[in-house]
Design a protein around this motif. Structure first.
Motif, PDB file in Angstrom:
ATOM      1  N   LEU A  35      -4.469   7.004 -18.131  1.00  0.00           N
ATOM      2  CA  LEU A  35      -4.607   6.237 -16.898  1.00  0.00           C
ATOM      3  C   LEU A  35      -5.611   5.109 -17.099  1.00  0.00           C
ATOM      4  CD1 LEU A  35      -4.919   9.215 -14.410  1.00  0.00           C
ATOM      5  CD2 LEU A  35      -3.097   7.534 -14.366  1.00  0.00           C
ATOM      6  N   SER A  36      -5.471   4.068 -16.325  1.00  0.00           N
ATOM      7  CA  SER A  36      -6.481   3.015 -16.332  1.00  0.00           C
ATOM      8  C   SER A  36      -6.638   2.466 -14.923  1.00  0.00           C
ATOM      9  CB  SER A  36      -6.092   1.887 -17.291  1.00  0.00           C
ATOM     10  OG  SER A  36      -5.093   1.063 -16.727  1.00  0.00           O
ATOM     11  N   GLN A  37      -7.812   1.933 -14.654  1.00  0.00           N
ATOM     12  CA  GLN A  37      -8.067   1.364 -13.343  1.00  0.00           C
ATOM     13  C   GLN A  37      -7.129   0.193 -13.062  1.00  0.00           C
ATOM     14  OE1 GLN A  37     -12.137   1.073 -11.893  1.00  0.00           O
ATOM     15  NE2 GLN A  37     -11.816  -1.105 -11.482  1.00  0.00           N
ATOM     16  N   ASP A  38      -6.864  -0.608 -14.066  1.00  0.00           N
ATOM     17  CA  ASP A  38      -5.970  -1.750 -13.866  1.00  0.00           C
ATOM     18  C   ASP A  38      -4.575  -1.302 -13.458  1.00  0.00           C
ATOM     19  OD1 ASP A  38      -7.971  -3.533 -14.445  1.00  0.00           O
ATOM     20  OD2 ASP A  38      -7.362  -3.850 -16.533  1.00  0.00           O
ATOM     21  N   ASP A  39      -4.097  -0.219 -14.076  1.00  0.00           N
ATOM     22  CA  ASP A  39      -2.775   0.289 -13.709  1.00  0.00           C
ATOM     23  C   ASP A  39      -2.765   0.809 -12.274  1.00  0.00           C
ATOM     24  OD1 ASP A  39      -1.140  -0.057 -16.084  1.00  0.00           O
ATOM     25  OD2 ASP A  39      -2.475   1.385 -17.037  1.00  0.00           O
ATOM     26  N   ILE A  40      -3.829   1.512 -11.898  1.00  0.00           N
ATOM     27  CA  ILE A  40      -3.891   2.060 -10.550  1.00  0.00           C
ATOM     28  C   ILE A  40      -3.946   0.947  -9.504  1.00  0.00           C
ATOM     29  CG2 ILE A  40      -5.342   3.377  -8.956  1.00  0.00           C
ATOM     30  CD1 ILE A  40      -6.058   5.193 -11.311  1.00  0.00           C
ATOM     31  N   LEU A  41      -4.690  -0.109  -9.802  1.00  0.00           N
ATOM     32  CA  LEU A  41      -4.854  -1.192  -8.841  1.00  0.00           C
ATOM     33  C   LEU A  41      -3.727  -2.227  -8.897  1.00  0.00           C
ATOM     34  CD1 LEU A  41      -8.691  -1.931  -9.104  1.00  0.00           C
ATOM     35  CD2 LEU A  41      -7.493  -0.433  -7.529  1.00  0.00           C
ATOM     36  N   GLY A  42      -2.938  -2.183  -9.947  1.00  0.00           N
ATOM     37  CA  GLY A  42      -1.909  -3.198 -10.133  1.00  0.00           C
ATOM     38  C   GLY A  42      -0.945  -3.294  -8.965  1.00  0.00           C
ATOM     39  N   PHE A  43      -0.719  -4.530  -8.508  1.00  0.00           N
ATOM     40  CA  PHE A  43       0.143  -4.753  -7.345  1.00  0.00           C
ATOM     41  C   PHE A  43       0.543  -6.225  -7.315  1.00  0.00           C
ATOM     42  CE2 PHE A  43       1.121  -5.489  -2.857  1.00  0.00           C
ATOM     43  CZ  PHE A  43       1.733  -4.304  -2.462  1.00  0.00           C
ATOM     44  N   ARG A  44       1.823  -6.494  -7.042  1.00  0.00           N
ATOM     45  CA  ARG A  44       2.289  -7.870  -6.897  1.00  0.00           C
ATOM     46  C   ARG A  44       2.199  -8.268  -5.428  1.00  0.00           C
ATOM     47  NH1 ARG A  44       7.343  -8.571  -7.424  1.00  0.00           N
ATOM     48  NH2 ARG A  44       8.031  -6.401  -7.495  1.00  0.00           N
ATOM     49  N   PRO A  45       1.257  -9.135  -5.073  1.00  0.00           N
ATOM     50  CA  PRO A  45       1.075  -9.486  -3.663  1.00  0.00           C
ATOM     51  C   PRO A  45       2.346 -10.090  -3.071  1.00  0.00           C
ATOM     52  CG  PRO A  45      -0.760 -10.275  -4.995  1.00  0.00           C
ATOM     53  CD  PRO A  45       0.297  -9.824  -5.956  1.00  0.00           C
ATOM     54  N   LEU A  46       2.490  -9.866  -1.770  1.00  0.00           N
ATOM     55  CA  LEU A  46       3.653 -10.387  -1.058  1.00  0.00           C
ATOM     56  C   LEU A  46       3.200 -10.942   0.283  1.00  0.00           C
ATOM     57  CD1 LEU A  46       6.901 -10.438  -0.835  1.00  0.00           C
ATOM     58  CD2 LEU A  46       6.579  -8.392   0.571  1.00  0.00           C
ATOM     59  N   GLY A  47       3.763 -12.043   0.683  1.00  0.00           N
ATOM     60  CA  GLY A  47       3.612 -12.522   2.043  1.00  0.00           C
ATOM     61  C   GLY A  47       2.208 -12.946   2.402  1.00  0.00           C
ATOM     62  N   ASN A  48       1.869 -12.764   3.689  1.00  0.00           N
ATOM     63  CA  ASN A  48       0.638 -13.319   4.230  1.00  0.00           C
ATOM     64  C   ASN A  48      -0.259 -12.322   4.953  1.00  0.00           C
ATOM     65  OD1 ASN A  48       2.667 -13.084   6.108  1.00  0.00           O
ATOM     66  ND2 ASN A  48       2.646 -15.232   6.758  1.00  0.00           N
ATOM     67  N   VAL A  49       0.107 -11.048   4.967  1.00  0.00           N
ATOM     68  CA  VAL A  49      -0.716 -10.014   5.612  1.00  0.00           C
ATOM     69  C   VAL A  49      -0.804  -8.801   4.691  1.00  0.00           C
ATOM     70  CG1 VAL A  49      -0.879  -8.391   7.542  1.00  0.00           C
ATOM     71  CG2 VAL A  49      -0.127 -10.743   7.953  1.00  0.00           C
ATOM     72  N   THR A  50      -2.020  -8.251   4.559  1.00  0.00           N
ATOM     73  CA  THR A  50      -2.221  -7.006   3.815  1.00  0.00           C
ATOM     74  C   THR A  50      -2.901  -5.996   4.735  1.00  0.00           C
ATOM     75  OG1 THR A  50      -2.376  -8.053   1.637  1.00  0.00           O
ATOM     76  CG2 THR A  50      -3.424  -5.901   1.893  1.00  0.00           C
ATOM     77  N   LEU A  51      -2.249  -4.857   4.940  1.00  0.00           N
ATOM     78  CA  LEU A  51      -2.835  -3.752   5.692  1.00  0.00           C
ATOM     79  C   LEU A  51      -3.306  -2.688   4.709  1.00  0.00           C
ATOM     80  CD1 LEU A  51      -0.145  -3.280   8.515  1.00  0.00           C
ATOM     81  CD2 LEU A  51      -2.218  -4.701   8.584  1.00  0.00           C
ATOM     82  N   VAL A  52      -4.555  -2.270   4.848  1.00  0.00           N
ATOM     83  CA  VAL A  52      -5.099  -1.181   4.038  1.00  0.00           C
ATOM     84  C   VAL A  52      -5.440  -0.032   4.982  1.00  0.00           C
ATOM     85  CG1 VAL A  52      -6.885  -0.473   2.418  1.00  0.00           C
ATOM     86  CG2 VAL A  52      -6.016  -2.826   2.362  1.00  0.00           C
ATOM     87  N   HIS A  53      -4.946   1.159   4.655  1.00  0.00           N
ATOM     88  CA  HIS A  53      -5.047   2.295   5.568  1.00  0.00           C
ATOM     89  C   HIS A  53      -5.721   3.474   4.877  1.00  0.00           C
ATOM     90  CE1 HIS A  53      -2.915   5.699   7.953  1.00  0.00           C
ATOM     91  NE2 HIS A  53      -3.897   5.224   8.703  1.00  0.00           N
ATOM     92  N   LEU A  54      -6.721   4.020   5.551  1.00  0.00           N
ATOM     93  CA  LEU A  54      -7.401   5.254   5.155  1.00  0.00           C
ATOM     94  C   LEU A  54      -7.405   6.174   6.359  1.00  0.00           C
ATOM     95  CD1 LEU A  54      -9.302   6.841   3.122  1.00  0.00           C
ATOM     96  CD2 LEU A  54     -11.210   5.717   4.301  1.00  0.00           C
ATOM     97  N   THR A  55      -7.069   7.441   6.156  1.00  0.00           N
ATOM     98  CA  THR A  55      -7.048   8.354   7.299  1.00  0.00           C
ATOM     99  C   THR A  55      -7.403   9.768   6.875  1.00  0.00           C
ATOM    100  OG1 THR A  55      -5.772   9.012   9.259  1.00  0.00           O
ATOM    101  CG2 THR A  55      -4.597   9.019   7.150  1.00  0.00           C
ATOM    102  N   ASP A  56      -7.889  10.558   7.835  1.00  0.00           N
ATOM    103  CA  ASP A  56      -8.140  11.989   7.648  1.00  0.00           C
ATOM    104  C   ASP A  56      -9.031  12.260   6.440  1.00  0.00           C
ATOM    105  OD1 ASP A  56      -6.300  13.441   9.715  1.00  0.00           O
ATOM    106  OD2 ASP A  56      -5.048  11.874   8.863  1.00  0.00           O
ATOM    107  N   ILE A  57     -10.076  11.481   6.279  1.00  0.00           N
ATOM    108  CA  ILE A  57     -10.976  11.693   5.144  1.00  0.00           C
ATOM    109  C   ILE A  57     -11.860  12.923   5.358  1.00  0.00           C
ATOM    110  CG2 ILE A  57     -12.802  10.162   5.991  1.00  0.00           C
ATOM    111  CD1 ILE A  57     -13.179   9.233   3.074  1.00  0.00           C
ATOM    112  N   HIS A  58     -12.012  13.342   6.590  1.00  0.00           N
ATOM    113  CA  HIS A  58     -12.759  14.540   6.959  1.00  0.00           C
ATOM    114  C   HIS A  58     -14.129  14.607   6.287  1.00  0.00           C
ATOM    115  CE1 HIS A  58     -10.147  16.576   9.766  1.00  0.00           C
ATOM    116  NE2 HIS A  58      -9.116  16.214   9.032  1.00  0.00           N
ATOM    117  N   ALA A  59     -14.821  13.475   6.364  1.00  0.00           N
ATOM    118  CA  ALA A  59     -16.231  13.395   5.975  1.00  0.00           C
ATOM    119  C   ALA A  59     -16.476  13.687   4.502  1.00  0.00           C
ATOM    120  CB  ALA A  59     -17.082  14.323   6.853  1.00  0.00           C
ATOM    121  N   GLN A  60     -15.454  13.504   3.675  1.00  0.00           N
ATOM    122  CA  GLN A  60     -15.615  13.748   2.246  1.00  0.00           C
ATOM    123  C   GLN A  60     -16.134  12.485   1.556  1.00  0.00           C
ATOM    124  OE1 GLN A  60     -15.469  16.809   1.071  1.00  0.00           O
ATOM    125  NE2 GLN A  60     -14.942  17.411   3.171  1.00  0.00           N
TER     126      GLN A  60
END
Length: 564
Positions: A35-60
């Motif tokens: 594994l590598s960080q670059d592979d995990i983060l790799g993404f081809r941007p699209l369009g004009n809006v990016t939504l980033v979602h985090l949920t149910d972290i339960h204080a971890q």
């Protein structure tokens, strides 16, 4: 749309096998190199809006182990549909390779062995690294949204009344959040914390019982990439049922479908090009809502802790499921033109803690908020020979341990442990620390009761919980898994109606059928009734572990599932 196989497919099956044979360090190294960080983060941007979602972290705040459920049954129209697909069936559905990073992250298959190869996941300092990378690329286009269950679920969050999580989340700078377990700190504490937040706490479905007025802001409009985006907040609709009503006595909750539609319409009238529902309804509730409310482009789901590598499309609405405990961030890029979504690209980003570099600023902040409790968090209670986990519709080994403690320490015939979805895992061979125990039990109403209940009452309890979980109408599903039971076995047919799902209740101590008219000594915890008295659940479990250097649990076969 980006491939579901966006995770790097690592050839570490051999490593996973050798991990169980005493070569764990070698296997861990092989996995990290694959594994590598670059592979995990790799993404081809699209369009004009990016939504980033985090949920149910339960204080971890820290990296954790978390085993996904091996059983997650769907009933009625959603039977066999995601997220009600698990294990090997999930791997086949999404064409994922056994032993791969994504197989470890997304399923329970070979979890204990693979945990040695891939290590822990999550950690807010790793989340910060991913978030900063996205913002660096798309700062003017990005909205970061927190789906709730953020302030509760750990030793430090309980000790600080959620303050530890707020300090760290403020540093991550969400644009909005909603909630559920946050409300178990009580209305006064929640209002105090919400009033001090530098971003809105959205909950259009929470109203004051006296004047029927909104308690929280319903929605907020943002502009990103030249696009006007409305974010509508939907708190958990059954909070006063699933949690103590007395903690929030003047607030009412509900799905309030008509209000959701009204908020969508109002946001559109104010010029919203995109409408996002930041929801803590649960996946099946949101799936039904999406089929009945028009004008929602994206639902960022929460509450049921589902992690799906692709959005689910209902009509024109995208449903995104981002997992729990900080294991994943979701990134959804939207191409918005002429007031509508023309295209999208999605990635469920796995937060592999050994691969993603921690952000130094957030690491230092986490260390600071945890410092007063560090010695107690690290205190070892025992070592487990059995993988400890919670998730699953009917039982989990962590709750088996809790029920064992209740039976012994409270001298009970039957034990009941609530079917919470939160609670991290501990692989076999690892120490059980105070932090691990509190990750499974840390809450504001922890008293352990010891009461007498008739067999008829016990059946009523099981039937009621089963209907919350398996009612064919998602709007009547109030969350959680089945109550965990120690000292008693039973059969369940999830496809039947309330009152007829539970049968063959048996006292395990002697194999006799449960007598509806006989009273049994029952110990349990997390009662929603005000004034419940008894020791805290963590003290009961610690007392149970005191004279045990090692925990070994036999497979739990006391629940027989029929009809599916």
């Amino acid at each position: 749309m980006i491939s579901r196989r966006e995770f790097l497919m690592a050839a570490v099956a051999t490593g996973a096998l050798t991990a169980g044979s005493g070569f764990g360090n070698w296997a861990r190294l092989a996995a990290q190199q694959a594994l590598s960080q670059d592979d995990i983060l790799g993404f081809r941007p699209l369009g004009n809006v990016t939504l980033v979602h985090l949920t149910d972290i339960h204080a971890q705040l820290m990296p954790i182990w978390f085993r996904e459920p091996s059983t997650n049954l769907g009933v009625g129209e959603v039977k066999g549909l995601p997220p009600h697909v698990t294990g090997d069936d999930f791997l086949k559905l999404y064409n994922l390779k056994p032993g791969s990073p994504e197989a470890y992250a997304l399923t329970s298959t070979d979890f204990d062995a693979l945990s040695r190869a891939y290590g822990r996941m999550g950690g807010v300092d790793r989340i910060a690294t991913v978030l900063k990378s996205i913002r660096a690329e798309r700062e003017a286009n990005t909205l970061f949204l927190d789906g709730g269950d953020t302030w509760q679920g750990s030793y430090t969050s309980l000790k600080t009344g959620g303050e530890d999580m707020i300090k760290v989340m403020n540093a991550l700078a969400p644009d909005a959040m909603t909630g559920h377990w946050e409300f178990t700190y009580g209305a006064d504490r929640v209002k105090e914390l919400v009033d001090a937040l530098p971003y809105p706490f959205l909950g259009g479905n929470v109203r004051d019982t006296e004047w029927d007025e909104a308690v929280f802001e319903a929605y907020r409009l943002y502009e990103r990439g030249g696009v006007r985006i409305a974010v509508i907040g939907q708190a958990f609709p059954y909070t006063p049922v699933a949690n103590p009503r007395w903690m929030i006595p003047t607030w009412s909750f509900g799905i309030r479908e008509e209000d959701v539609q009204a908020n969508v319409d109002a946001a559109r009238e104010e010029g919203a090009d995109v409408v996002v529902l930041l929801s803590h309804n649960g996946f099946d509730v949101d799936r039904k809502l999406a089929s009945r409310v028009t004008g929602i482009d994206v639902i960022l789901t929460g509450h049921t802790h589902d992690a799906l590598p692709e959005p689910v499309l209902v009509g024109k609405t995208l449903l995104v499921a981002s997992g729990s405990n900080g294991k994943f961030l979701s990134r959804l890029d939207l191409d918005v033109r002429d007031g509508e979504v023309k295209d999208y690209r999605y990635k469920l980003i796995p937060i592999f803690s050994d691969v993603i570099a921690p952000d130094a600023e957030i690491s230092a902040l986490v260390e600071k908020v945890r410092a007063p409790y560090a010695d107690e968090l690290a205190r070892e209670l025992a070592t487990t020979d059995t993988l400890l986990y919670r998730r699953g519709n009917f039982n989990g080994t962590f709750d088996d341990l809790i029920c064992e403690a209740l039976l012994e320490q409270r001298e009970a015939e039957i034990a009941l442990s609530p079917g919470f979805r939160w609670g991290t895992s501990v692989p076999s061979g690892e120490a059980i620390r105070v932090e691990d125990l509190h990750n499974a039990v840390s809450m504001t109403y922890p008293a352990v009761y010891r009461n007498e209940m008739t067999g008829a009452t016990l059946k009523d309890i099981l039937e009621d919980v089963a209907d919350n979980l398996f009612n064919a109408d998602p709007y009547y599903q109030q969350g959680g898994d089945m109550v965990r039971v120690g000292g008693m076995g039973y059969a369940i047919d999830p496809t039947r109606e309330i009152g007829s799902r539970i049968s063959d209740m048996t006292l395990l101590a002697d194999g006799t059928p449960i007598d509806a008219s006989r009273s049994y000594v029952v110990a349990g915890w997390a009662s929603v009734n005000e004034g419940t008295e008894g020791p805290a659940i963590w003290d009961v479990v610690e007392a149970h572990l005191k004279d045990r250097s090692t925990v070994t649990l036999e497979p739990n076969r006391s629940v027989k599932v029929t009809g599916i």
